[in-house]
Motif scaffolding. Structure first.
Motif: not given
Length: 173
Positions: A51, A162-163, A165-166, A169-170, A173
């Motif tokens: 980042t 963003k990183a 948040t990603d 999210t990962a 899952r």
């Protein structure tokens, strides 16, 4: 957490850096770090490889370098809290990066941008002095909105949001 240190920093830390960089690693947990001196006090600028977000530590003494890994994680946590990230996201990130592994620098692009941030830090740090805090949170926030050319002139704080948040999210899952 993989912390790639310059030779100057490794000498102050009194550690011998391994020649080989570990292959399996998470890009968000990779940082580069360099030592700087301002007003006869030692500081360290750390830059996240993915980042380009910077964290500055200043006023470090010999006893701080003995527990540098812990101080690093603590300062990252403190800065992320000040940036307004949710506590649970920060805790997951710190847990994810809990073990600090020191290695030699290996990315010239990150080193170049980190040196640019050291230059900016040397000009802006006076605004935040004197301080008894090691972690320069307000300076970190200011550096977080300096556009980074290698990432298409995006802001490091936006890249970090963003990183993280990603990453969250990962994990869901």
């Amino acid at each position: 957490m993989l912390l790639a240190c310059t030779k100057k920093l490794s000498e102050v830390l009194k550690i011998k850096l391994p020649d080989i960089t570990p292959h399996s690693r998470e890009p968000l947990c990779e940082w580069h770090a360099n030592l700087f001196v301002f007003d006869r006090r030692k500081g360290v600028v750390m830059m996240n490889n993915q980042t380009r977000y910077c964290v500055v530590l200043y006023g470090l003494k010999a006893e701080h370098f003995k527990i540098f890994g812990n101080i690093t994680l603590s300062c990252i946590k403190q800065t992320l809290l000040a940036e307004g990230f949710q506590k649970e996201i920060i805790e997951k990130y710190i847990d994810y990066c809990s073990e600090v592994v020191f290695t030699k620098t290996y990315d010239r692009s990150v080193m170049s941008q980190m040196n640019d941030m050291i230059y900016l830090t040397s000009h802006w740090i006076e605004e935040y002095l004197p301080t008894s805090e090691i972690c320069m949170v307000d300076l970190n926030k200011k550096l977080g909105v300096v556009p980074v050319g290698s990432l298409k002139y995006t802001y490091p704080i936006d890249n970090l949001r963003k990183a993280l948040t990603d990453l969250r999210t990962a994990e869901q899952r």
